[in-house]
Every structure is written in C-alpha cells, then in structure tokens.
Design an enzyme around this catalytic site. Sequence first.
Site, PDB file in Angstrom:
ATOM      1  N   SER A 138      44.271  40.075  38.758  1.00  0.00           N
ATOM      2  CA  SER A 138      44.004  38.839  39.488  1.00  0.00           C
ATOM      3  C   SER A 138      45.242  38.451  40.272  1.00  0.00           C
ATOM      4  CB  SER A 138      43.646  37.729  38.486  1.00  0.00           C
ATOM      5  OG  SER A 138      43.702  36.457  39.077  1.00  0.00           O
ATOM      6  N   TYR A 151      44.856  33.009  30.127  1.00  0.00           N
ATOM      7  CA  TYR A 151      44.316  33.936  31.127  1.00  0.00           C
ATOM      8  C   TYR A 151      45.443  34.486  31.995  1.00  0.00           C
ATOM      9  CZ  TYR A 151      41.638  35.612  35.159  1.00  0.00           C
ATOM     10  OH  TYR A 151      41.115  36.388  36.168  1.00  0.00           O
TER      11      TYR A 151
END
Length: 263
Positions: A138, A151
């Site tokens: 990401s 995360y």
Amino acid sequence: MNVQNNTILVTGGTGGFGFEFASKLIALGNTVIITGRNTEKLQEIKGKLPQVHTIQSDVSNADDIVRLYQQVTQQFPHLNILINNAGEMRKLSLHHHHALADITREVEINLMGPIRMVQQFLPHLKKQKNAAILNVTSGIALLPFAISPVYSASKSGLRSYTQALRVQLKNTSIKVMELVAPGSSTPLNDKFKNEEGFSTNLLMAPEKIVADAIKGMANDKDEIYPGIAKVMRILSRLVPNFLISQSGKMGASYMYGTNDRRQ
C-alpha cells in the site's frame, strides 16, 4: 513476464483487488484459483466468474495454508504465480481498550499470511520454469497512516519482507514484485468515509489499479506504483514529516480520544 496461460493463486479473491485480478487474468487466458474466508462470498464470485476456481481458506491460519498447499498443488500442478492480496484494514484509536489477542489481527492477515504463504509454496514455485510472487502492499507502506496504526505497520513490514525476498530469490526462476496500491474505492476504505479530512476524490478505481498491476507484471517491474502512489513515493522521501502530520489530521477526534467512538 508472460501474463497469459499461467496458473495463478490469488488470496482474498472475494472482492476489491482480488476480484479484479481474477476477472482480468481469466480474460487473458489464465487458470485462476481464489481463496477467501467466507464460503457464501466465494459462491457469489463463482456465479459471476464461472471459470474461476474457489477454495475456502484463511491466510491468518497456518493450518489452512498447509491444507491449501496440498489441495492446490495436487489439483493444479502447474501453479506458477502467487498473488498475496488478502488484507484487512481497521481504524484503531490506541486510547481505547483492545484485547491483546485482537490488536495484532492485521499483522496476522497482512504480514504473517503472505510470509507463510510464500514459505509454504516456495519449493513448488522453484520447480516451475517461470514463476512469480506479487505481494500487494500500500502507499501506506511508505509512511504511517495514524488512524490505522497496525495496518500501517503490517504493510511496511510486508514491503521490507518483499525487498529481502527479491534479493534472496535473485538466482532463481521466480520474479518477486510489489504492488504499492494507492487508496481505492473498495469496501476496505468504506469505514473512513465519515471521518474528517477523508476525501473520496483521492480514491482510485480498483479495476484501474489492477490493470496497472498486470501491465507492470508484463513489463517485469519490481515495484508497481499506480496513480497517486507515484507521488507518495516521491513525497515520502522529500517531506516525510509533512505527510505524517497531514495523515494525523484525518479522524483526529477519534484518534485522540476526544469522543467515545469505538471500532
């Protein structure tokens, strides 16, 4: 690498990037197997993509990965591409109480899952004439996203692991790639829509991200940066503190304990 006529395993295939990978790769003439935790969702995807092969499996469960390996390698001995896509993203205020067994859930899914998948499938992939591993990270791997601290850590860890894996496998037939995905209009980001500072205008369509990923695979790119991820890569090097301060403004009242919302 050739993105046609492969046998490809995609984890987390019941929505978002996973569904887009499956549909686009099948259209290119590949055999595609997807996994997911929810049997009903797998059946729904099978209805939409009759050519896809579905297996219920949870990447956070080591025993499931062993069973998955045994089933896939027996039924699909020509498996040569692994796409580690399964992931979970939560907004977490660390001021709130979280059970210790739960706080690391994203690490188990987003980081330990791909590490275990690679370790389990590596001997099989090394036997293939041409093979590849694509890990989906990401833009948040480039800098922390304060409202999703675990995360952020999991994706940063996966990026580092992928880079090390690439070095260790450089003398094999396995190509190691990373998709550094920007924010996307998938259910993963729905939970942030009502947070202050969140703009859906910055989200990129998942089908466009996956199309860029497949193009990058075809061009043998080690790292693929669709859309705004290219900009994040540059800014993370030039003005990292500014980006961190900006990310800290999203959902500030939730994060800093000035209201009593829970996730």
